[in-house]
Design an enzyme around this catalytic site. Structure first.
Site, PDB file in Angstrom:
ATOM      1  N   LYS A  32      71.019  66.028  31.693  1.00  0.00           N
ATOM      2  CA  LYS A  32      71.413  64.767  31.026  1.00  0.00           C
ATOM      3  C   LYS A  32      70.344  64.153  30.138  1.00  0.00           C
ATOM      4  CE  LYS A  32      70.257  61.956  35.035  1.00  0.00           C
ATOM      5  NZ  LYS A  32      70.678  61.658  36.414  1.00  0.00           N
ATOM      6  N   ARG A 130      72.607  53.137  45.855  1.00  0.00           N
ATOM      7  CA  ARG A 130      73.447  53.451  44.720  1.00  0.00           C
ATOM      8  C   ARG A 130      74.684  54.126  45.338  1.00  0.00           C
ATOM      9  NH1 ARG A 130      71.443  56.822  39.501  1.00  0.00           N
ATOM     10  NH2 ARG A 130      72.504  58.504  40.605  1.00  0.00           N
TER      11      ARG A 130
HETATM   12  C1  LIG Z   1      69.818  62.184  37.206  1.00  0.00           C
HETATM   13  C2  LIG Z   1      70.123  62.670  38.531  1.00  0.00           C
HETATM   14  C3  LIG Z   1      69.368  63.708  39.098  1.00  0.00           C
HETATM   15  C4  LIG Z   1      68.138  64.291  38.435  1.00  0.00           C
HETATM   16  O1  LIG Z   1      67.101  63.347  38.480  1.00  0.00           O
HETATM   17  P1  LIG Z   1      65.596  63.724  38.038  1.00  0.00           P
HETATM   18  O2  LIG Z   1      64.799  62.560  38.505  1.00  0.00           O
HETATM   19  O3  LIG Z   1      65.605  63.857  36.561  1.00  0.00           O
HETATM   20  O4  LIG Z   1      65.252  64.987  38.720  1.00  0.00           O
HETATM   21  C5  LIG Z   1      69.742  64.182  40.341  1.00  0.00           C
HETATM   22  N1  LIG Z   1      70.800  63.643  41.002  1.00  0.00           N
HETATM   23  C6  LIG Z   1      71.536  62.641  40.501  1.00  0.00           C
HETATM   24  C7  LIG Z   1      72.678  62.101  41.285  1.00  0.00           C
HETATM   25  C8  LIG Z   1      71.222  62.112  39.244  1.00  0.00           C
HETATM   26  O5  LIG Z   1      71.954  61.110  38.753  1.00  0.00           O
END
Ligand SMILES: *Cc1c(COP(=O)(O)O)cnc(C)c1O
Length: 357
Positions: A32, A130
């Site tokens: 993302k 969350r």
């Molecule tokens: C964005 C996200 C991740 C990845 O997070 P990083 O800190 O970039 O490794 C993993 N799990 C969820 C649910 C996320 O929203």
């Protein structure tokens, strides 16, 4: 944005060594922050160590679901699905993280219609507040798991948790063990083992090299750690990674000696703030053709450590280059290392061109 594909791939190798070889986990790489950039996703899909490609948006996964399928991998939606996107979810995504029974039922109905089986990771909230079913309501979690197990159109693929996002809670052996405990009870209830117990994002990977990851955690979802080399729990460097696989570069459009204090009555700046200035006398000021519409200026670190960022507006960024050994001139470019937020914003801006080296 300059993306060094070799460095990025070697960052993937490094996180794979830790996650898979040392930690015995499967690996979801999260796309993302680069808005599912096609070139990077192609590299990830073809990388033999990457098991899943994950993103928070269906629109992003839609851009690469073909690459995922062609390489025998699976795609994962991280953000809980919206009711309005379930048709596309079932069509383009193999696995999704969920916490609402009403959504899971709608996914099952749609999957039956499309003749598919959609996989569900049931999310547990361990206190970051969350997404996820709250860990204290254990009976409700076990009932939900059993109900999903009995449904046609969906398959209970695993359990997961997410930390260090809203509540900034750091994953530890004790809180992740709660997830493992609940997952164990779910497995006992449904009479089989789950494919993944997903222990979090880039803030969880440090537990592997500290040798404190609960045995039962079998999956991590990693974004920032392979993109920028950051352990996001304590800000260490993930062993074997580099921080400069992705850089932001901008051009000098003006370079002049001017005072460091604006002249006249101080009102509000372009963003409605009353600015404060430090008097450094007359300084060499460089203006760059990049601004707050393109990046988060506070999230940039110049590679030339003698540069000082003074601030910026929508389309401009202003540097103090007085103390630099290098003789900058108009037309020169200046490179920066982006933090996560600056990277995300730059990847999202249509004005930032990507260059692959
Ligand atoms: C964005 C996200 C991740 C990845 O997070 P990083 O800190 O970039 O490794 C993993 N799990 C969820 C649910 C996320 O929203």
């Amino acid at each position: 944005m300059i993306i060094d594909m070799k460095k990025l791939e070697s960052n993937v190798d490094a996180v794979a060594k830790i996650t898979k070889e040392d930690g015995g986990c499967s690996m979801m790489l999260v796309t993302k922050a680069l808005c599912a950039d096609r070139n990077v996703c192609k590299m990830l899909a073809e990388h033999p160590q990457v098991d899943f490609l994950a993103d928070s948006r269906v629109a992003n996964i839609k851009k690469y679901y073909d690459l995922v399928a062609a390489n025998g991998k699976q795609s994962v939606l991280l953000r809980l699905p919206m009711m309005s996107e379930i048709q596309d979810l079932v069509k383009y995504v193999d696995i999704s993280q969920n916490s609402e029974m009403v959504t899971i039922k709608a996914i099952a109905e749609e999957a039956k219609k499309q003749g598919k089986v959609h996989r569900i990771i049931l999310m547990v909230d361990l206190g970051d507040l969350r997404e996820g079913m709250f860990f204290e309501n254990e009976e409700a979690i076990l009932d939900a798991a059993a109900e999903i197990e009995a449904m046609e159109g969906v398959e209970l693929f695993g359990m997961g948790t997410n930390l260090t996002c809203y509540g900034a809670i750091i994953p530890k052996n004790d809180n992740l063990s709660v997830l493992c405990d609940i997952a164990g009870k779910v497995e006992a209830r449904i009479g089989r083992s789950l494919e993944v117990i997903s222990g979090g994002n880039s803030s969880s990977i440090y537990l592997i090299w500290k040798e404190d990851m609960p045995e039962k955690i079998s999956n991590l979802r990693l974004g920032e750690s392979f993109l920028l080399g950051n352990d996001t729990a304590y800000g260490e460097t993930v062993p074997g990674t580099v921080h400069d696989a992705i850089l932001i570069e901008a051009q000098i459009i003006e370079l002049k000696e001017k005072p460091s204090l604006p002249i006249g009555e101080v009102g509000k700046d372009a963003f409605g703030n009353v600015p404060e200035y430090e008097d450094r006398g007359v300084i060499k000021r460089a203006i760059l053709g990049i601004g707050k519409q393109d990046v988060d200026i506070d999230g940039l670190t110049p590679l030339d450590e003698q540069i000082d960022i003074l601030g910026g507006s929508s389309d401009h960024m202003i540097l103090d280059v007085t103390g630099c050994d290098r003789e900058y001139k108009v037309g020169d470019t200046v490179k920066f290392r982006p933090e996560y937020g600056a990277l995300l914003k730059a990847a999202t801006s249509e004005y930032v061109e990507k260059e692959y080296i």
